[in-house]
Design an enzyme around this catalytic site. Structure first.
Site, PDB file in Angstrom:
ATOM      1  N   ARG A   1      11.965  -6.239   5.807  1.00 32.57           N
ATOM      2  CA  ARG A   1      11.942  -4.989   5.137  1.00 32.57           C
ATOM      3  C   ARG A   1      12.765  -3.887   6.234  1.00 32.57           C
ATOM      4  NH1 ARG A   1       5.626  -3.020   4.810  1.00 32.57           N
ATOM      5  NH2 ARG A   1       5.269  -2.758   7.078  1.00 32.57           N
TER       6      ARG A   1
ATOM      7  N   LYS B   1       0.827  -1.075   0.003  1.00 34.44           N
ATOM      8  CA  LYS B   1       0.062   0.199  -0.097  1.00 34.44           C
ATOM      9  C   LYS B   1       0.717   1.257  -0.315  1.00 34.44           C
ATOM     10  CE  LYS B   1      -2.192  -0.911   4.048  1.00 34.44           C
ATOM     11  NZ  LYS B   1      -1.502  -2.129   4.272  1.00 34.44           N
TER      12      LYS B   1
END
Ligand code: AMP
Length: 222
Positions: A127, A13
């Site tokens: 990440r 997103k």
């Protein structure tokens, strides 16, 4: 154009919202970023939100509704914006419709980045991001071209989100399933839901989003 970006943690997103901002001149409004900023600055909102965020739970609806209601009245939102991470519950979706109707505006589309959950835990847990420009990387799948240097801005400072550890990520998925997934039918019933395959490459997802929104001609690509 007002776009709602939906999908579980790690679906992409933020990456796709930032791209829409860059390429199509829409402002990215990420409630997660706003809340993290409030936590860092220890504002009243930050103090209220911190415990929920650390536990991977949703912050109370009224806190985020108030943040968004204030933010969309700023001048940079006049041409449109992307809501990245909001609404995340039915009461938030209803409050959004109400605040937009009061301003003579409405949601143009809700985009769902569809992904299977088991593929996402390792995506989120590995990440990290550039502290200067916010570009995301991954320990396994997406390292900077030159080790330790951001591809986009050249910064050498990187960070990891505190809530990206495996236990908290699983809590965030649980919150998504219980509270946010029910918002998808809300938009479907209103004919606004557009689904794209979030497991494809960043460029392919971008293409599907642009096709779904019909935004190719809004502004020249960088
Ligand atoms: P995100 O960066 O969107 O993954 O959000 C990080 C965390 O901020 C979430 O796990 C929640 O604790 C909180 N948060 C962000 N947006 C919302 C929202 N719309 N409603 C409630 N909590 C939120």
């Amino acid at each position: 154009m007002i776009i709602v970006m939906m999908g579980p943690p790690g679906a992409g997103k933020g990456t796709q919202s930032a791209r829409l901002q860059r390429e199509h001149g829409l402002v990215q409004l990420s409630t997660g970023d706003m809340l993290r900023d409030a936590v860092d600055k220890k504002t009243d909102v930050g103090v209220k939100a911190k415990g929920f965020m650390d536990a991977g739970q949703l912050v109370p609806d009224q806190v985020v509704i108030d943040i968004i209601a204030e933010r969309i009245d700023r001048q940079d939102c006049e041409n449109g914006f992307i809501l990245d991470g909001f609404p995340r519950t039915i009461p938030q979706a209803e409050a959004l419709d109400g605040m937009l109707a009061d301003r003579g505006r409405e949601v143009h589309a809700a985009l769902e980045l569809k992904v299977v959950e088991h593929a996402l835990v390792e995506r989120v847990v590995g990440r990290f991001f550039c502290c200067n420009c916010g570009t995301f990387y991954h320990d396994q799948f997406n390292l900077p071209k030159v080790e330790g240097v951001c591809d986009v801005c050249g910064s050498k400072e990187f960070g990891r989100r505190k809530d990206d550890d495996e236990a908290t990520v699983r809590e965030r998925f649980a919150a998504y399933r219980a509270k946010t997934a029910p918002v998808l039918p809300y938009y479907q019933e209103r004919g606004l839901l557009k689904q794209v395959d979030g497991l494809r490459s960043i460029a392919q997802v971008a293409q599907q989003i642009d096709d779904a929104l019909g935004v190719h001609n809004l502004a020249p690509r960088c």
